[in-house]
Motif scaffolding. Sequence first.
Motif, PDB file in Angstrom:
ATOM      1  N   UNK A  79       0.821  -1.216   0.000  1.00 20.62           N
ATOM      2  CA  UNK A  79       0.000   0.000   0.000  1.00 20.62           C
ATOM      3  C   UNK A  79       0.853   1.263   0.000  1.00 20.62           C
ATOM      4  N   UNK A  80       2.106   1.159   0.452  1.00 20.22           N
ATOM      5  CA  UNK A  80       3.012   2.312   0.383  1.00 20.22           C
ATOM      6  C   UNK A  80       3.465   2.583  -1.045  1.00 20.22           C
ATOM      7  N   UNK A  81       3.350   1.555  -1.919  1.00 26.21           N
ATOM      8  CA  UNK A  81       3.726   1.770  -3.316  1.00 26.21           C
ATOM      9  C   UNK A  81       4.800   0.840  -3.837  1.00 26.21           C
ATOM     10  N   UNK A  82       4.963  -0.341  -3.206  1.00 22.77           N
ATOM     11  CA  UNK A  82       5.948  -1.318  -3.660  1.00 22.77           C
ATOM     12  C   UNK A  82       5.221  -2.595  -4.081  1.00 22.77           C
ATOM     13  N   UNK A  83       5.326  -2.944  -5.358  1.00 22.64           N
ATOM     14  CA  UNK A  83       4.730  -4.176  -5.878  1.00 22.64           C
ATOM     15  C   UNK A  83       5.855  -5.125  -6.274  1.00 22.64           C
ATOM     16  N   UNK A  84       5.505  -6.415  -6.449  1.00 21.88           N
ATOM     17  CA  UNK A  84       6.537  -7.377  -6.841  1.00 21.88           C
ATOM     18  C   UNK A  84       5.960  -8.491  -7.693  1.00 21.88           C
ATOM     19  N   UNK A  85       6.850  -9.115  -8.456  1.00 19.63           N
ATOM     20  CA  UNK A  85       6.539 -10.370  -9.127  1.00 19.63           C
ATOM     21  C   UNK A  85       7.480 -11.423  -8.536  1.00 19.63           C
ATOM     22  N   UNK A  86       7.243 -12.691  -8.882  1.00 20.61           N
ATOM     23  CA  UNK A  86       7.981 -13.788  -8.262  1.00 20.61           C
ATOM     24  C   UNK A  86       8.693 -14.633  -9.310  1.00 20.61           C
ATOM     25  N   UNK A  87       9.689 -15.431  -8.838  1.00 24.21           N
ATOM     26  CA  UNK A  87      10.401 -16.343  -9.730  1.00 24.21           C
ATOM     27  C   UNK A  87       9.420 -17.299 -10.400  1.00 24.21           C
ATOM     28  N   UNK A  88       8.522 -17.850  -9.606  1.00 24.53           N
ATOM     29  CA  UNK A  88       7.472 -18.733 -10.114  1.00 24.53           C
ATOM     30  C   UNK A  88       6.184 -17.935 -10.171  1.00 24.53           C
ATOM     31  N   UNK A  89       5.581 -17.861 -11.349  1.00 25.50           N
ATOM     32  CA  UNK A  89       4.375 -17.066 -11.518  1.00 25.50           C
ATOM     33  C   UNK A  89       3.294 -17.510 -10.544  1.00 25.50           C
ATOM     34  N   UNK A  90       2.731 -16.556  -9.813  1.00 25.50           N
ATOM     35  CA  UNK A  90       1.720 -16.854  -8.803  1.00 25.50           C
ATOM     36  C   UNK A  90       0.413 -16.154  -9.179  1.00 25.50           C
ATOM     37  N   UNK A  91      -0.384 -16.833  -9.998  1.00 27.48           N
ATOM     38  CA  UNK A  91      -1.682 -16.307 -10.393  1.00 27.48           C
ATOM     39  C   UNK A  91      -2.793 -17.093  -9.700  1.00 27.48           C
ATOM     40  N   UNK A 153      -5.048 -21.183 -18.459  1.00 26.91           N
ATOM     41  CA  UNK A 153      -5.080 -21.705 -19.822  1.00 26.91           C
ATOM     42  C   UNK A 153      -4.098 -20.993 -20.751  1.00 26.91           C
ATOM     43  N   UNK A 154      -3.515 -19.904 -20.297  1.00 25.69           N
ATOM     44  CA  UNK A 154      -2.579 -19.158 -21.134  1.00 25.69           C
ATOM     45  C   UNK A 154      -1.202 -19.813 -21.131  1.00 25.69           C
ATOM     46  N   UNK A 155      -0.426 -19.651 -22.220  1.00 32.09           N
ATOM     47  CA  UNK A 155       0.959 -20.128 -22.213  1.00 32.09           C
ATOM     48  C   UNK A 155       1.772 -19.367 -21.171  1.00 32.09           C
ATOM     49  N   UNK A 156       2.905 -19.942 -20.787  1.00 27.06           N
ATOM     50  CA  UNK A 156       3.688 -19.405 -19.673  1.00 27.06           C
ATOM     51  C   UNK A 156       4.066 -17.944 -19.873  1.00 27.06           C
ATOM     52  N   UNK A 157       4.506 -17.593 -21.076  1.00 25.90           N
ATOM     53  CA  UNK A 157       4.932 -16.214 -21.320  1.00 25.90           C
ATOM     54  C   UNK A 157       3.800 -15.222 -21.100  1.00 25.90           C
ATOM     55  N   UNK A 158       2.592 -15.602 -21.494  1.00 22.01           N
ATOM     56  CA  UNK A 158       1.424 -14.745 -21.287  1.00 22.01           C
ATOM     57  C   UNK A 158       1.061 -14.670 -19.805  1.00 22.01           C
ATOM     58  N   UNK A 159       1.187 -15.782 -19.090  1.00 18.49           N
ATOM     59  CA  UNK A 159       0.921 -15.761 -17.649  1.00 18.49           C
ATOM     60  C   UNK A 159       1.871 -14.808 -16.944  1.00 18.49           C
ATOM     61  N   UNK A 160       3.121 -14.779 -17.395  1.00 14.28           N
ATOM     62  CA  UNK A 160       4.080 -13.852 -16.799  1.00 14.28           C
ATOM     63  C   UNK A 160       3.627 -12.403 -17.027  1.00 14.28           C
ATOM     64  N   UNK A 161       3.091 -12.130 -18.224  1.00 12.62           N
ATOM     65  CA  UNK A 161       2.586 -10.788 -18.516  1.00 12.62           C
ATOM     66  C   UNK A 161       1.398 -10.429 -17.622  1.00 12.62           C
ATOM     67  N   UNK A 162       0.545 -11.416 -17.348  1.00 10.29           N
ATOM     68  CA  UNK A 162      -0.602 -11.175 -16.460  1.00 10.29           C
ATOM     69  C   UNK A 162      -0.117 -10.788 -15.074  1.00 10.29           C
ATOM     70  N   UNK A 163       0.961 -11.431 -14.622  1.00  9.67           N
ATOM     71  CA  UNK A 163       1.514 -11.089 -13.312  1.00  9.67           C
ATOM     72  C   UNK A 163       2.037  -9.653 -13.314  1.00  9.67           C
ATOM     73  N   UNK A 164       2.669  -9.245 -14.408  1.00  5.76           N
ATOM     74  CA  UNK A 164       3.108  -7.857 -14.543  1.00  5.76           C
ATOM     75  C   UNK A 164       1.906  -6.917 -14.490  1.00  5.76           C
ATOM     76  N   UNK A 165       0.850  -7.284 -15.213  1.00  4.73           N
ATOM     77  CA  UNK A 165      -0.346  -6.443 -15.250  1.00  4.73           C
ATOM     78  C   UNK A 165      -0.953  -6.290 -13.862  1.00  4.73           C
ATOM     79  N   UNK A 166      -1.000  -7.376 -13.114  1.00  3.32           N
ATOM     80  CA  UNK A 166      -1.557  -7.316 -11.763  1.00  3.32           C
ATOM     81  C   UNK A 166      -0.716  -6.418 -10.866  1.00  3.32           C
ATOM     82  N   UNK A 167       0.608  -6.513 -10.997  1.00  5.03           N
ATOM     83  CA  UNK A 167       1.490  -5.657 -10.200  1.00  5.03           C
ATOM     84  C   UNK A 167       1.293  -4.189 -10.571  1.00  5.03           C
ATOM     85  N   UNK A 168       1.153  -3.898 -11.867  1.00  4.47           N
ATOM     86  CA  UNK A 168       0.959  -2.518 -12.306  1.00  4.47           C
ATOM     87  C   UNK A 168      -0.390  -1.966 -11.874  1.00  4.47           C
TER      88      UNK A 168
END
Length: 251
Positions: A79-91, A153-168
């Motif tokens: 909530x202070x303004x720090x988001x993260x993604x992980x080594x293993x995609x966590x959707x 159901x998305x390929x791995x590369x797309x799932x990684x993008x979804x994780x980026x989108x969620x962080x943003x």
Amino acid sequence: MGNALLETKGLHRFFGGLHAVNDVSIIVKQNTIKGVIGPNGAGKTTLFNLIAGTTQPHDGEVFFRDKKITALKPHAVACRGIARTFQTTKLFSHMTVLENVMMGRHCRTKCGFISGMLNLPRTWREDKQTKEKAMSILKDLGLIEHAFETASNLPFGRQRLVEFARALAMEPELLLLDEPAAGLNIYETKELAKLILWIRDRGVTCLVVEHDMSLVMAICDDVVVLDQGKKIAEGPPRAVQRNPEVIRIYL
């Protein structure tokens, strides 16, 4: 601290007899991309966990915008303004892509549980705004056509993008990226480099743990090198690449 967005001072973290992070002090300047590199077991992910609040240091402090955040829980750090993604995609694999991104807006919403239970008008408005923001991010990342697909159901590369989108969707000032290129092919890694630079250009500072040195050299303004929990080098990527101690460790 000048234009520093994040600063760690003398961080230490032990796991039993292992000194995972040993007196690590770094500064991350605003509107830059800083890389964190080092061999396996160097303490890179532990450093991220100390910044994100998922692990507490045994000594040392973390400052974000000149304010101490060392003892905060992960949700408070977010909530202070720090988001993260992980080594293993966590959707949330059973949710749609859109729903996953909307979850990233949680710390930016104001209506609480009671408002939701009572189905008040302000809850409708906020839900509509959350959906619109999530759809806008999906459009920016080229994922709009997948909005209503189940994330798993998305390929791995797309799932990684979804994780980026969620962080943003959290509207972070600082984005922690933990090995974002892991599992990506060469083409996907090149596209990832463009994405991270685009994120930086949108005003989001990035701190990146990465093993892919081609990616590090392509995007980072500054690099810190860890080995066995200690910081052994820091500076511009080309200078760090020529550092004898870094060469010794990597070769």
